[in-house]
Design a protein around this motif. Structure first.
Motif, short mmCIF file in Angstrom:
data_model
loop_
_atom_site.label_atom_id
_atom_site.label_comp_id
_atom_site.label_asym_id
_atom_site.label_seq_id
_atom_site.Cartn_x
_atom_site.Cartn_y
_atom_site.Cartn_z
N ALA A 132 1.47 6.73 -6.84
CA ALA A 132 0.37 7.65 -7.15
C ALA A 132 0.82 9.09 -6.97
O ALA A 132 0.45 9.97 -7.76
CB ALA A 132 -0.82 7.34 -6.25
N GLN A 133 1.63 9.34 -5.95
CA GLN A 133 2.14 10.70 -5.71
C GLN A 133 3.03 11.15 -6.86
O GLN A 133 2.92 12.28 -7.34
CB GLN A 133 2.91 10.74 -4.38
CG GLN A 133 3.41 12.10 -3.98
CD GLN A 133 2.27 13.04 -3.63
OE1 GLN A 133 1.20 12.62 -3.21
NE2 GLN A 133 2.49 14.32 -3.81
N SER A 147 1.20 15.81 -13.48
CA SER A 147 0.09 16.49 -14.15
C SER A 147 0.34 17.98 -14.26
O SER A 147 1.15 18.54 -13.53
CB SER A 147 -1.21 16.22 -13.38
OG SER A 147 -1.12 16.80 -12.10
N ALA A 148 -0.37 18.59 -15.18
CA ALA A 148 -0.20 20.03 -15.42
C ALA A 148 -0.67 20.83 -14.21
O ALA A 148 -1.68 20.50 -13.56
CB ALA A 148 -0.97 20.44 -16.66
N LEU A 165 0.83 -1.21 0.00
CA LEU A 165 0.00 0.00 0.00
C LEU A 165 0.86 1.26 0.00
O LEU A 165 0.53 2.25 -0.67
CB LEU A 165 -0.95 -0.02 1.20
CG LEU A 165 -2.04 -1.10 1.12
CD1 LEU A 165 -2.86 -1.11 2.41
CD2 LEU A 165 -2.93 -0.88 -0.08
N GLN A 166 1.97 1.24 0.74
CA GLN A 166 2.86 2.41 0.76
C GLN A 166 3.51 2.62 -0.62
O GLN A 166 3.65 3.76 -1.07
CB GLN A 166 3.93 2.23 1.84
CG GLN A 166 3.39 2.38 3.25
CD GLN A 166 4.38 1.95 4.31
OE1 GLN A 166 5.49 1.54 4.00
NE2 GLN A 166 3.96 2.05 5.58
N ALA A 167 3.90 1.52 -1.27
CA ALA A 167 4.49 1.64 -2.60
C ALA A 167 3.47 2.18 -3.59
O ALA A 167 3.80 3.02 -4.44
CB ALA A 167 5.01 0.27 -3.07
#
Length: 134
Positions: free
Chosen positions: A122-123, A129-130, A115-117
């Motif tokens: 995701a971060q 993203s713009a 889950l941490q990975a």
């Protein structure tokens, strides 16, 4: 447990001419050994017969006959021994039944690491993203 030995009386050998280059000798002498072994009619244990017949091997016909051609050596006795060794290797490979996999659950720590990975990944993607302009 030792794998069963192949009885040579159950094996049918034929001397054939070898293929490929070799000069005059290859054109006039039958030195290649052609082995035929009927799995169903053999004295092997039934479980080994079943595993042999289930092998996805092109050397096993639909009728359950193993066909091996040995032509690496210049003499017929050595090619016969080579073909018999290949057949024995096939039997040895299926002699032990495959180990059944036991389903297990991941540990709590492994779940947390996963889950941490995912959160780190995701971060990273969110930062790509713009940036919104005002």
């Amino acid at each position: 447990m030792r794998p069963p030995r192949i009885d040579e009386r159950e094996v049918e050998f034929t001397a054939v001419r070898a293929q490929g280059a070799g000069g005059q000798n290859v054109n006039k002498v039958s030195n290649a050994a052609h082995l035929r072994f009927d799995i169903r009619a053999s004295s092997l244990p039934d479980d080994i017969k079943a595993r042999l017949l289930a092998l996805p091997d092109h050397r096993i016909t639909e009728d359950g006959i193993v066909v091996i051609k040995a032509q690496d050596h210049r003499s017929l006795p050595r090619n016969r021994a080579e073909a018999l060794a290949r057949l024995q290797a096939m039997v040895d490979a299926v002699a032990l039944p495959p180990v059944q996999r036991k389903a297990t659950q991941p540990t709590f720590a492994a779940q947390q690491r996963r889950l941490q990975a995912k959160a780190r990944r995701a971060q990273v993607k969110a930062l790509r993203s713009a940036v919104p302009r005002d």
